[in-house]
Design a protein around this motif. Structure first.
Motif, short mmCIF file in Angstrom:
data_model
loop_
_atom_site.label_atom_id
_atom_site.label_comp_id
_atom_site.label_asym_id
_atom_site.label_seq_id
_atom_site.Cartn_x
_atom_site.Cartn_y
_atom_site.Cartn_z
N ARG B 36 0.84 -1.20 0.00
CA ARG B 36 0.00 0.00 0.00
C ARG B 36 0.87 1.25 0.00
N PRO B 37 0.28 2.39 -0.36
CA PRO B 37 1.04 3.64 -0.25
C PRO B 37 1.55 3.86 1.18
N ILE B 38 0.70 3.58 2.17
CA ILE B 38 1.14 3.67 3.57
C ILE B 38 1.16 2.26 4.13
N LYS B 39 2.36 1.80 4.50
CA LYS B 39 2.57 0.36 4.70
C LYS B 39 2.43 -0.06 6.14
N LYS B 40 1.77 0.73 6.94
CA LYS B 40 1.80 0.49 8.37
C LYS B 40 0.40 0.22 8.91
N VAL B 41 0.28 -0.74 9.81
CA VAL B 41 -1.00 -0.98 10.49
C VAL B 41 -0.77 -0.88 12.00
N PRO B 42 -1.80 -0.52 12.77
CA PRO B 42 -1.58 -0.24 14.19
C PRO B 42 -1.69 -1.44 15.14
N SER B 43 -1.79 -2.66 14.61
CA SER B 43 -2.13 -3.82 15.45
C SER B 43 -1.28 -3.96 16.72
N LEU B 44 0.04 -3.82 16.59
CA LEU B 44 0.92 -4.13 17.73
C LEU B 44 1.41 -2.86 18.44
N ARG B 45 0.57 -1.82 18.44
CA ARG B 45 1.10 -0.54 18.94
C ARG B 45 1.36 -0.56 20.43
N ASP B 46 0.77 -1.51 21.19
CA ASP B 46 1.13 -1.55 22.61
C ASP B 46 1.99 -2.77 22.94
N VAL B 47 2.77 -3.22 21.96
CA VAL B 47 3.67 -4.35 22.17
C VAL B 47 5.11 -3.87 21.99
N THR B 48 5.99 -4.28 22.90
CA THR B 48 7.40 -3.93 22.77
C THR B 48 8.20 -5.19 22.46
N ILE B 49 9.04 -5.10 21.45
CA ILE B 49 9.79 -6.26 20.99
C ILE B 49 11.28 -5.95 21.08
N ALA B 50 12.04 -6.90 21.65
CA ALA B 50 13.48 -6.76 21.70
C ALA B 50 14.11 -7.69 20.67
N ASN B 51 14.96 -7.14 19.84
CA ASN B 51 15.70 -7.96 18.88
C ASN B 51 17.09 -8.21 19.45
N LEU B 52 17.33 -9.45 19.85
CA LEU B 52 18.62 -9.78 20.46
C LEU B 52 19.46 -10.56 19.46
N PHE B 53 20.48 -9.95 18.95
CA PHE B 53 21.32 -10.62 17.95
C PHE B 53 22.71 -10.87 18.52
N PHE B 54 22.91 -12.13 18.92
CA PHE B 54 24.20 -12.54 19.47
C PHE B 54 25.13 -13.01 18.35
N GLU B 55 24.66 -12.85 17.12
CA GLU B 55 25.44 -13.30 15.98
C GLU B 55 25.11 -12.34 14.84
N ASN B 56 26.04 -12.17 13.89
CA ASN B 56 25.83 -11.18 12.84
C ASN B 56 24.65 -11.52 11.95
N SER B 57 24.02 -10.50 11.44
CA SER B 57 22.90 -10.67 10.53
C SER B 57 22.59 -9.34 9.87
N THR B 58 22.27 -9.37 8.60
CA THR B 58 21.81 -8.15 7.93
C THR B 58 20.35 -8.29 7.59
N ARG B 59 20.08 -9.27 6.71
CA ARG B 59 18.74 -9.47 6.17
C ARG B 59 17.71 -9.77 7.25
N THR B 60 18.00 -10.80 8.06
CA THR B 60 17.02 -11.25 9.04
C THR B 60 16.70 -10.14 10.02
N ARG B 61 17.73 -9.46 10.44
CA ARG B 61 17.55 -8.41 11.43
C ARG B 61 16.76 -7.23 10.87
N LEU B 62 17.13 -6.81 9.67
CA LEU B 62 16.40 -5.72 9.02
C LEU B 62 14.95 -6.12 8.76
N SER B 63 14.79 -7.36 8.32
CA SER B 63 13.47 -7.86 7.96
C SER B 63 12.56 -7.90 9.19
N PHE B 64 13.10 -8.40 10.31
CA PHE B 64 12.32 -8.42 11.55
C PHE B 64 12.00 -7.00 12.00
#
Lengths: 182, 312
Positions: B36-64
């Motif tokens: 869509r022109p605006i690619k965002k939906v509000p579903s998880l607006r009260d959820v906090t997510i931590a991305n813990l990367f103990f190993e290198n990553s570009t794609r997976t991390r960006l994608s998440f």
């Protein structure tokens, strides 16, 4: 469980024709108008209006779409019911269009609130109106009212309004169902 | 149907076919959302997510991270290289400290197999495994199968060969589980030294001849040679590996049919796959990347819908 009929097929047909004419009166040749059915049940109504306006009245300039509001609802993570998404089908830009949102029953107004947010993802409309077949007044949670309505109903809270469509349920009819909860 | 059978996504091995189908159907809707022109939906607006990367990553991390942001979640990022892990903090301590800051979900990549499972037993948050050692990489397998479904209509009954460094690959293991659950036939192909000893016990056939494998398959998933995990030499030289197991235009042209080429990235161009093949229209590598965001949105959305924050 009590079940009484509110509208039969003939009455629905008359109402649909009236609603189509009211839209034509307001939107002229529909050059800048987008008529958008809200998934899942509003789509049957918008499909009927599309047929009336384009085939019966020969006005072919309107854009027609379907909008799913699942990801914009305000009850996510709040109940047991899992919210299952439906297809969104809007292959035009709503920027500067006069949008008419279409749903079968207006009850609390929360679906419409979600739809107002969801539609913004496709641009900034010039105006947004609301058309519903059934308006359950006295049960609103939000300050939202229809611009075009088929029939107003004073159903009480433990009653449900069910709209049946020939395409999906085998007949055109509107029922009020009283749940027997003791 | 309608709800995932699990509160965490730790691997494909322990989720059901229905779960996979539900993730795919939900991803279909998110794929429409991200176009869509605006690619965002509000579903998880009260959820906090931590991305813990103990190993290198570009794609997976960006994608998440993109998936999280498009669902309107609050995101905190952490990478081991710049953290107190270097000072000797344990995994549970690190994560509990992060959870004390009121985080609801943890997306974790870790070099040790089973790190996600371990965490899910000790901390009170929804865990998504973004790769644990040579064990599993469930979202990669889901997006690979989803991309095959998109390209060929269905995964069921298709022949899929996974080529290359099977021994060090979490992608291979998760792919095998996922494709088999969806009814595909899976072969693995690569030098004997890069085959896990008991790979046949998973019900996959081993083929050492790349030409035969390609002639058999509908889809070839070319894996990266993971030099960083190799402590000894597994093949005589890169040149010899390329000659036997590298995919180039010449080998493709010898086939009697057209096949679909996949690669989970990052590509060692000129090793497991030549540039002209990677960039050809047989390749769906960039579709895999696009689908990755939709699949991860679906996974996070479905896991969050089980949290029921506000229920009394």
């Amino acid at each position: 469980m009590g079940k009484r009929i509110l509208l039969n097929a003939e009455e629905i047909n008359i109402i649909l024709n009236r609603l189509a004419c009211q839209l034509i009166e307001k939107h002229d040749d529909f050059k800048d108008t987008a008529i958008i059915g809200i998934q899942p049940r509003g789509v049957y109504l918008s499909d009927r209006l599309e047929k009336l306006i384009t085939a019966d009245y020969g006005l072919k300039k309107a854009d027609f779409g379907k909008l799913d509001i699942t990801f914009f609802r305000d009850d996510f993570m709040r109940g047991n019911k899992v919210l299952k998404a439906n297809k969104t089908d809007i292959n035009f830009i709503v920027e500067d269009k006069n949008v008419v949102l279409v749903d079968d029953v207006l009850y609390t107004g929360r679906s419409i609130r979600s739809a107002l947010t969801a539609i913004q993802s496709f641009g900034r409309p010039r105006s947004i109106e609301l058309l519903t077949l059934i308006d359950r007044r006295f049960s609103r949670h939000l300050p939202i009212q229809p611009d075009y309505k088929g029939r107003q109903v004073d159903a009480i809270n433990d009653e449900r309004v069910i709209v049946s469509w020939k395409e999906n349920d085998g007949e055109d009819a509107v029922y009020i169902i009283q749940d027997n909860n003791g | 149907m309608g709800e995932l059978g699990t509160n965490h996504l730790l691997g494909i091995k322990n989720i059901s076919k229905d779960d996979i189908q539900l993730i795919f159907e939900t991803a279909d809707h998110f794929k429409e959302v991200i176009n869509r022109p605006i690619k965002k939906v509000p579903s998880l607006r009260d959820v906090t997510i931590a991305n813990l990367f103990f190993e290198n990553s570009t794609r997976t991390r960006l994608s998440f991270e993109l998936a999280e942001k498009r669902l309107s979640a609050d995101v905190v990022n952490f990478s081991a290289a710049s953290s107190s892990v270097k000072k000797g903090e344990t995994l549970i301590d690190t994560v509990n400290n992060i959870l004390a800051m009121k985080v609801d979900m943890v997306v974790m990549r870790h070099p040790n197999p089973g790190a996600g499972v371990f965490l899910s037993k000790h901390v009170n948050a929804s865990i998504v495994n973004a790769g644990d050692g040579a064990h599993e990489h469930p979202t990669q397998a889901l997006l690979d199968a989803y991309s095959i479904r998109e390209k060929l209509g269905d995964v069921k009954g298709k022949n899929i060969v996974i080529v290359g460094d099977i021994l060090h690959s979490r992608v291979a293991l998760s792919n095998i589980f996922c494709l088999q659950k969806l009814g595909a036939k899976v072969k693995v192909c690569g030098p004997n030294t890069l085959m896990p000893k008991h790979i046949r016990s998973l019900g996959v056939e081993v083929e050492f001849d790349l030409k035969k494998a390609l002639e058999w398959c509908d889809v070839a998933n070319m894996l990266r040679v993971q030099n960083e995990r190799m402590s000894t030499r597994y093949f005589p030289s890169t040149r010899e590996y390329v000659a036997q197991y590298g995919l180039d235009k010449e080998k493709l042209n010898q086939l009697s049919k057209e096949i679909v080429i996949m690669h989970p990235g990052p590509i060692n161009r000129g090793v497991e796959i030549s540039s002209d093949v990677a960039d050809s229209n047989h390749s769906i590598i960039l579709h895999q990347v696009e689908n990755g965001v939709a699949i991860r949105m679906a996974v996070l959305y479905l896991l969050a819908s089980k949290m029921k924050h506000y229920k009394n």
